[in-house]
Design an enzyme around this catalytic site. Structure first.
Site, PDB file in Angstrom:
ATOM      1  N   LYS A  52      82.929  -2.106  47.916  1.00 21.94           N
ATOM      2  CA  LYS A  52      83.295  -3.027  47.279  1.00 21.94           C
ATOM      3  C   LYS A  52      83.649  -2.951  45.931  1.00 21.94           C
ATOM      4  O   LYS A  52      84.284  -3.161  45.125  1.00 21.94           O
ATOM      5  CB  LYS A  52      82.445  -4.408  47.412  1.00 21.94           C
ATOM      6  CG  LYS A  52      82.619  -5.120  48.925  1.00 21.94           C
ATOM      7  CD  LYS A  52      81.542  -6.104  48.945  1.00 21.94           C
ATOM      8  CE  LYS A  52      81.860  -6.983  50.177  1.00 21.94           C
ATOM      9  NZ  LYS A  52      81.466  -6.396  51.446  1.00 21.94           N
ATOM     10  N   GLN A  96      74.827  -9.738  50.321  1.00 25.24           N
ATOM     11  CA  GLN A  96      75.112  -9.093  51.352  1.00 25.24           C
ATOM     12  C   GLN A  96      74.188  -9.370  52.560  1.00 25.24           C
ATOM     13  O   GLN A  96      73.219  -9.228  52.157  1.00 25.24           O
ATOM     14  CB  GLN A  96      75.040  -7.632  50.940  1.00 25.24           C
ATOM     15  CG  GLN A  96      75.300  -6.526  52.274  1.00 25.24           C
ATOM     16  CD  GLN A  96      76.788  -6.537  52.773  1.00 25.24           C
ATOM     17  OE1 GLN A  96      77.722  -6.966  51.934  1.00 25.24           O
ATOM     18  NE2 GLN A  96      77.040  -6.685  53.872  1.00 25.24           N
ATOM     19  N   ASP A 119      82.969 -14.926  48.552  1.00 30.55           N
ATOM     20  CA  ASP A 119      83.158 -15.158  50.004  1.00 30.55           C
ATOM     21  C   ASP A 119      83.930 -16.247  50.478  1.00 30.55           C
ATOM     22  O   ASP A 119      84.464 -16.154  51.559  1.00 30.55           O
ATOM     23  CB  ASP A 119      81.680 -14.653  50.722  1.00 30.55           C
ATOM     24  CG  ASP A 119      81.611 -13.124  51.155  1.00 30.55           C
ATOM     25  OD1 ASP A 119      82.623 -12.623  51.217  1.00 30.55           O
ATOM     26  OD2 ASP A 119      80.428 -12.885  51.370  1.00 30.55           O
TER      27      ASP A 119
END
Length: 292
Positions: A52, A96, A119
């Site tokens: 990422k 995460q 997200d």
């Protein structure tokens, strides 16, 4: 021959567009920043988070990394979330998953500022999808479902009026893609299948599009697929070869099914790169909304 829907190629085009948008934001004094919270040293999570941040560097997005040890408790993790919420350099961030055993992941996700939910999986933002089935949304969208829609659209596949059979009911895509593609602007008809669905193979044979997200290796067979159907493979199964002892990742779609369908996403190289690209797009869009 079936059309191969290349997620890497599509993601590269999206990143090129985002790089231009980030440059324009910087001209106006806004530097988008993606934050990540990583707890522990799980090899898969470490690799995923590093990817990422590499993506961020490609398009000019700043990176803000929060890392905690494996034995971090709820309060320590919650405090890291609060720091990212309050950090003005952080436009949007992710926690995460998975978190260490004993930590309630939903409680942690609930602490994220919905406006910084990169997200698109905060309950508030999912609720906006439920409450507003038509018109423009001003909240982040869930990355994997959005990545699927973008990949199909970029390859000229219109979901309007199509029958989409979704295999699986996980939160990452199974339960959320229906909210997105059932919106008036996309206008698909969705059938969601799971372990309680008795006629799943019959339903697959009726589908214009099959989104396979079960985590059941090669579940979708050639005999389950219409000749013109689109196969979207999001499943991940780790299978160990009994002879070599080596493990490999398999998707939910049997490769033989690609020989009879109209189009398919490779796995890997299909939806995965698009999910990462949509994470970046969410961050950039949050920054653009801040100017408005």
């Amino acid at each position: 021959m079936a059309q191969r829907l290349d997620g890497k190629q599509a993601a590269a085009a999206i990143k090129a567009d985002l790089a231009e948008r980030v440059a324009r934001l910087k001209e106006q004094g806004v530097v988008p920043g993606l934050g990540t919270l990583l707890v522990g040293h799980d090899a898969g999570s470490v690799k995923y988070v590093a990817g990422k941040h590499r993506d961020c560097a490609e398009v000019g997005i700043a990176s803000i990394a929060e890392e905690l040890p494996e034995d971090a408790g709820y309060e320590e993790i919650a405090e890291a979330v609060r720091r990212l919420n309050e950090n003005p350099a952080c436009t949007g961030f992710i926690v995460q998953l998975p978190l260490p055993r004993g930590i309630d992941e939903n409680r942690i996700i609930d602490l994220i500022d919905p406006a910084k939910d990169a997200d698109g999986m905060h309950p508030y933002n999912l609720g906006e999808l439920v409450l507003h089935p038509r018109g423009e949304l001003s909240t982040p969208l869930p990355c994997t479902p959005r990545g699927v829609v973008e990949l199909l659209s970029m390859n000229g596949i219109d979901l309007n009026g199509k029958h989409v059979v979704v295999l699986g009911r996980g939160i990452t895509i199974g339960r959320t893609i229906g909210l997105l593609i059932g919106r008036k602007e996309i206008n698909a008809t969705v059938t969601q299948c799971h372990t309680g669905t008795r006629n799943v193979h019959e339903l697959m044979r009726q589908a214009d599009v099959i989104v396979a997200a079960m985590g059941s290796a090669h579940f979708v067979k050639p005999e389950d697929v219409r000749p013109d159907a689109v196969l979207v493979d999001v499943g991940v199964s780790r299978v160990t070869d009994p002879e070599t002892g080596r493990s490999r990742i398999l998707g939910d779609v049997d490769p033989a099914a690609r020989e009879v369908c109209g189009a398919y996403t490779p796995n890997p190289g299909g939806v995965g790169p698009m999910t990462r690209a949509m994470l970046l797009r969410n961050v950039v869009e949050i920054a653009e909304r801040s100017l408005r």
